[in-house]
Design a protein around this motif. Structure first.
Motif: not given
Ligand code: ADP
Length: 566
Positions: A342, A345, A361, A401
């Motif tokens: 993607d 951020i 998170q 990412s």
């Molecule tokens: P959530 O249910 O909060 O999305 P995840 O375990 O899927 O829990 O993700 C944990 C954390 O990782 C997210 O809250 C975010 O901070 C970070 N994160 C996950 N995927 C991405 C992404 N594609 N880009 C940026 N940050 C991400």
């Protein structure tokens, strides 16, 4: 000098040399003697030291240890013996008495006989494995681990060492932990039931409004209700999944599946989610991936959906690229490699490790508006590991990412999948229309909750079925007649007579053995399907009822002549 004098002088010199040599030998002997005395003293000292170590060891050892000779007579015992009521003195133990006298201070009855028998076997050269002995003394329960080992000298058994470890605390902690784990599972099962039951009503009713209402405003509200309850349900599912993985109870349901339809399903879902964002969705699926694979399609989709939902959540503009390719491993297996990139951020370097942890998170200040449990990645990572793969991420903070994972899957058909035939479905595809009609099917629904009865009956309506309803187990028994119903949907949790009891009673009635009874349950915990089948139900449907699953049940259990494809 006369000859005699000459001879004497030579003899004198020889004797002087001899004396010198003897003196030297004497010195050597003296030194050797001294050395030997030193060595002896050294050995004596180390023996004394060793004895004092052993004494200290036996004194301070936190466990009971007895050493016996080859006739099972006492040689030494650790001081732990004297800390409990004992019948022998230290001197008696050292002098050697029948070990049975000492051991009977701890063991009694069959436990003592077992121990002595094992000692005899060990002396006879048999290997004795450590074993657990439970004893009750003064009203207290003890758990003792007993280790019996032979003492060897010149490969001959010269005695035994008998070690007893008090495991009472550890065993009781383990039992407590197990009880807590059981309580957690029960709590989860109950919680899931409590939440899913009202959710069943919420999703069911909003489905009806979407289907039957002509009021556009009401439809919009119903659509929001449905979306919100769906996201609530997915949070509950996350928590349940996570606890299933934690307790090692995650089931994998492996079946053959079409690779292209799996990819299309996820892509369609993602295109719908991306609709209101200025984001481009790029799908790069390698045409060489085998057309049919064998595995848990649902769990693979779960990882994909998790990663892509995150990508969409954390990306404002740019693109989401999803690539998937496969590499042959052996004749029966291939490895799928997936990347989800993607332009969002990104993740700070120091946070990369953290995001895979449970309930974590990161960057919450920036992400506050985004909902989630922080479990998605932890679950995805474990799912990938269970499919013999790994999940990882590369990320540049502020730029984007790339999450990637691989999994091992069995191949059903190696024919290349070819170009994807992409289906761009509209959001309205969300309103479910059954694929069959079964006007003549006779169905009984049993549920103590009136709203739930209405929901189930409502789901059956589009099939052209007017279901009979019973609001209790007793009522169901009254209404039951042999061959009257093609299918009986039975709620599990009902007051007075629950679903299991009602089903068992029906089974005993004439024709009841063959009645098709499907349990409706909010208990979506792992193993539920197997458990319910073992109890005697033909199948189970999880609440909230998903109309798509209803289709499956109808097709599987209704008499074929009553099914009309619609
Ligand atoms: P959530 O249910 O909060 O999305 P995840 O375990 O899927 O829990 O993700 C944990 C954390 O990782 C997210 O809250 C975010 O901070 C970070 N994160 C996950 N995927 C991405 C992404 N594609 N880009 C940026 N940050 C991400």
């Amino acid at each position: 000098m006369t000859d005699e004098e000459k001879r004497l002088t030579i003899e004198n010199k020889r004797l002087a040399r001899e004396v010198k040599r003897l003196k030297k030998d004497n010195d050597i002997l003296r030194v050797a003697n001294e050395q030997s005395a030193n060595t002896q003293a050294y050995f004596q000292r180390s023996l004394t030291k060793q004895a004092s170590y052993i004494t200290e060891f036996l004194r301070s050892a936190p466990y009971f240890m007895l050493i016996t000779d080859d006739r099972l007579r006492t040689v030494m015992v650790s001081d732990q013996y004297f800390k409990y009521p004992h019948s022998l003195t230290k001197e008696e133990v050292l002098q050697g008495v029948d070990a049975k006298r000492l051991l009977s201070d701890f063991f009694y009855g069959p436990a003592l006989s077992i121990l002595l028998e094992k000692c005899r076997l060990c002396l006879a050269g048999k290997e004795i494995k450590p074993y657990m002995q439970y004893l009750i003394k003064d009203g207290r329960r003890f758990a003792i681990e007993v280790n019996i080992r032979p003492m060897m000298e010149d490969s001959k058994i010269t005695g035994l060492s008998i070690l007893q470890l008090d495991m009472t605390e550890i065993v009781s902690n383990m039992e407590q932990a197990r009880a807590a784990d059981r309580a957690k599972s029960n709590f989860l099962a109950n919680m899931s039931h409590e939440i899913r039951t009202p959710m069943n009503v919420i999703t069911g009713m909003s489905e009806f409004i979407l289907r039957d209402s002509h009021d556009e405003e009401a439809k919009k509200h119903a659509s929001s209700i449905k979306a919100a309850s769906k996201s609530l349900l997915s949070i509950i599912n996350d928590i349940l999944d996570f606890s299933k993985i934690e307790s090692g109870k995650m089931d994998f349901v492996n079946d053959p599946f079409m690779t292209s339809s799996m990819i299309n399903d996820v892509a369609t879902m993602m295109r719908i989610r991306i609709q209101d964002k200025p984001l481009e969705f790029r799908l790069e699926a390698d045409e060489d991936i085998p057309v049919m694979l064998f595995g848990d399609e649902g769990r693979i989709k779960q990882i994909l959906i998790n990663l892509m939902t995150n990508a969409i959540k954390f990306t404002k503009k740019g693109y989401i690229r999803w690539s998937v390719r496969s590499v042959k491993v052996d004749d029966g297996h291939c490895r799928l490699f997936v990347e989800v990139e993607d332009t969002g951020i990104g993740i700070k370097h120091e946070n990369i490790e953290k995001i895979f942890s449970d309930f974590t998170q990161v960057d919450t200040k920036r992400n506050r508006s985004e909902e989630g449990t922080g479990l998605g990645l932890a679950i995805s990572q474990r799912l990938a590991e269970q499919m013999e793969g790994k999940l990882g991420v590369k990320s540049v903070y502020g730029k984007g990412s790339t999450f990637f994972f691989d999994i091992l899957v069995r191949v059903e058909d190696w024919t290349p999948m070819g170009k994807l035939n992409e289906v761009h479905s509209e959001q309205t595809a969300d309103i479910y229309r059954p694929s069959i009609v079964a006007k003549d099917a006779r169905i009984l629904v049993v549920d103590d909750n009136e709203m739930n009865l209405e929901v189930t009956a409502g789901i059956l309506e589009p099939y052209g079925i007017e279901a009979a309803c019973a609001d209790s187990g007793e009522k169901a028994l009254e209404m039951y007649e042999p061959d009257k119903y093609d299918l009986i949907f039975m709620d599990h949790m009902m007051p007075v007579m629950d679903g299991v009891e009602t089903m068992k009673k029906i089974r005993k009635l004439p024709g009841g053995k063959d009645a098709v009874i499907i349990v409706l349950t909010a208990n979506a915990l792992s193993g539920a399907a197997v458990e319910y089948k073992k109890m005697g139900f033909q199948d189970f449907l999880a609440k909230p009822l998903d109309p798509k699953n209803m289709d499956r049940i109808m097709r599987a259990y209704l008499p074929p002549e009553k099914i009309i494809e619609s």
